[in-house]
Design an enzyme around this catalytic site. Sequence first.
Site, PDB file in Angstrom:
ATOM      1  N   ARG A  92      -2.032  -7.822  12.624  1.00 60.21           N
ATOM      2  CA  ARG A  92      -2.386  -6.457  13.009  1.00 60.21           C
ATOM      3  C   ARG A  92      -3.142  -5.810  11.850  1.00 60.21           C
ATOM      4  NH1 ARG A  92      -2.151  -3.997  17.565  1.00 60.21           N
ATOM      5  NH2 ARG A  92      -1.720  -2.035  16.483  1.00 60.21           N
ATOM      6  N   ILE A  93      -4.161  -5.030  12.191  1.00 64.39           N
ATOM      7  CA  ILE A  93      -4.809  -4.216  11.166  1.00 64.39           C
ATOM      8  C   ILE A  93      -3.960  -2.976  10.975  1.00 64.39           C
ATOM      9  CG2 ILE A  93      -6.850  -2.817  10.664  1.00 64.39           C
ATOM     10  CD1 ILE A  93      -8.483  -4.976  12.144  1.00 64.39           C
ATOM     11  N   LEU A  94      -3.686  -2.625   9.725  1.00 60.97           N
ATOM     12  CA  LEU A  94      -2.788  -1.506   9.440  1.00 60.97           C
ATOM     13  C   LEU A  94      -3.580  -0.208   9.357  1.00 60.97           C
ATOM     14  CD1 LEU A  94      -0.743  -3.253   6.601  1.00 60.97           C
ATOM     15  CD2 LEU A  94      -0.091  -2.998   9.013  1.00 60.97           C
ATOM     16  N   HIS A 110      -3.752 -14.561   2.690  1.00 60.58           N
ATOM     17  CA  HIS A 110      -4.930 -14.818   3.514  1.00 60.58           C
ATOM     18  C   HIS A 110      -5.406 -16.244   3.254  1.00 60.58           C
ATOM     19  CE1 HIS A 110      -8.452 -14.012   5.865  1.00 60.58           C
ATOM     20  NE2 HIS A 110      -9.188 -14.556   4.908  1.00 60.58           N
ATOM     21  N   GLU A 144      -8.863  -1.777   2.675  1.00 56.22           N
ATOM     22  CA  GLU A 144      -9.952  -2.724   2.914  1.00 56.22           C
ATOM     23  C   GLU A 144      -9.364  -4.046   3.411  1.00 56.22           C
ATOM     24  OE1 GLU A 144     -13.389  -5.037   0.400  1.00 56.22           O
ATOM     25  OE2 GLU A 144     -12.266  -3.457  -0.585  1.00 56.22           O
ATOM     26  N   ASP A 146      -8.304  -7.561   3.933  1.00 54.06           N
ATOM     27  CA  ASP A 146      -8.308  -8.744   3.050  1.00 54.06           C
ATOM     28  C   ASP A 146      -8.992  -8.451   1.713  1.00 54.06           C
ATOM     29  OD1 ASP A 146      -7.049 -10.255   5.084  1.00 54.06           O
ATOM     30  OD2 ASP A 146      -8.981 -10.731   5.993  1.00 54.06           O
ATOM     31  N   GLN A 172      -1.603 -24.502   4.473  1.00 56.92           N
ATOM     32  CA  GLN A 172      -0.298 -23.859   4.741  1.00 56.92           C
ATOM     33  C   GLN A 172       0.776 -24.382   3.784  1.00 56.92           C
ATOM     34  OE1 GLN A 172       0.737 -23.583   8.966  1.00 56.92           O
ATOM     35  NE2 GLN A 172       0.001 -21.482   8.785  1.00 56.92           N
TER      36      GLN A 172
HETATM   37  C1  GAR Z   1      -0.816 -18.173   7.549  1.00 59.05           C
HETATM   38  O1  GAR Z   1      -1.576 -19.317   7.326  1.00 59.05           O
HETATM   39  C2  GAR Z   1      -1.511 -16.966   6.964  1.00 59.05           C
HETATM   40  O2  GAR Z   1      -2.322 -17.277   5.869  1.00 59.05           O
HETATM   41  C3  GAR Z   1      -2.330 -16.474   8.111  1.00 59.05           C
HETATM   42  O3  GAR Z   1      -1.522 -16.676   9.235  1.00 59.05           O
HETATM   43  C4  GAR Z   1      -0.740 -17.841   9.032  1.00 59.05           C
HETATM   44  C5  GAR Z   1       0.677 -17.557   9.501  1.00 59.05           C
HETATM   45  O4  GAR Z   1       1.416 -18.726   9.579  1.00 59.05           O
HETATM   46  N1  GAR Z   1      -2.661 -15.092   7.937  1.00 59.05           N
HETATM   47  C6  GAR Z   1      -3.836 -14.575   8.254  1.00 59.05           C
HETATM   48  O5  GAR Z   1      -4.721 -15.217   8.771  1.00 59.05           O
HETATM   49  C7  GAR Z   1      -3.971 -13.100   7.943  1.00 59.05           C
HETATM   50  N2  GAR Z   1      -5.359 -12.723   7.899  1.00 59.05           N
HETATM   51  P1  GAR Z   1       3.009 -18.668   9.730  1.00 59.05           P
HETATM   52  O6  GAR Z   1       3.342 -17.736  10.884  1.00 59.05           O
HETATM   53  O7  GAR Z   1       3.371 -20.084  10.049  1.00 59.05           O
HETATM   54  O8  GAR Z   1       3.567 -18.191   8.427  1.00 59.05           O
END
Ligand code: GAR
Length: 214
Positions: A92-94, A110, A144, A146, A172
């Site tokens: 979500r964008i805050l 990110h 801003e 990210d 990940q």
């Molecule tokens: C993560 O890889 C995180 O970097 C990304 O969502 C994934 C969540 O994985 N976040 C974004 O893209 C935010 N812009 P998870 O639910 O398995 O932790």
Amino acid sequence: MACRTAILISGSGTNLQAFIDAVAAGNLDLDLCVVFSNKPDAYGLQRAAKAGIPTICIEHGDFESREAFDRAVIAELDRFEPELLVLAGFMRILSSGFVEHYEGKILNIHPALLPKYPGLDTHQRALDAGDEWHGSTVHFVTEELDGGPRILAGRLRIHPGESADELQTRVQAVEHRIYPAAAGLVGSGRVVFRDGDAIIDGKSAAEPVLKTYD
Ligand code: GAR
């Protein structure tokens, strides 16, 4: 006393699980006081419940505006008196009201080596650009997208012929190491947000701490 930490998710919650495991192993001194999701079917809610962490779910579709939703989230979260908010795949964008309310207390991860590739499809964009390195970055959240001051980045070398899915899996695994580590530094006060900068061990950090992984 351990820093009271709320974790906000929208999905699987593998990063949340990394926090849960690090705390359980005694490697991370945070008090995970609540997990919030804007999606009722987010698997991370089950991970939290299994770990005995209180959960809250509020669906954004029930609100007329982003601001109204964010006000409702603040009201629920503040019952737990969090000192740190960890966005872990919270898609979500805050609103500015939300960011101001928790100024300097919100972290995000990110999946890119910021300032490269804010926004979506980061893995494919890194591949398309022919980059040598890719990774993920933990940063303080400002208005801003990210774009807030960076704390810690983890990078790995892109393999020849690697797909976006393969790259995402490796990134990940890096996230599960750097995010609890970075949050621990904030929770212990070694990293603070001051005047729009990340201060690491008393020094203003123009660049994040960079770790390299295989
Ligand atoms: C993560 O890889 C995180 O970097 C990304 O969502 C994934 C969540 O994985 N976040 C974004 O893209 C935010 N812009 P998870 O639910 O398995 O932790």
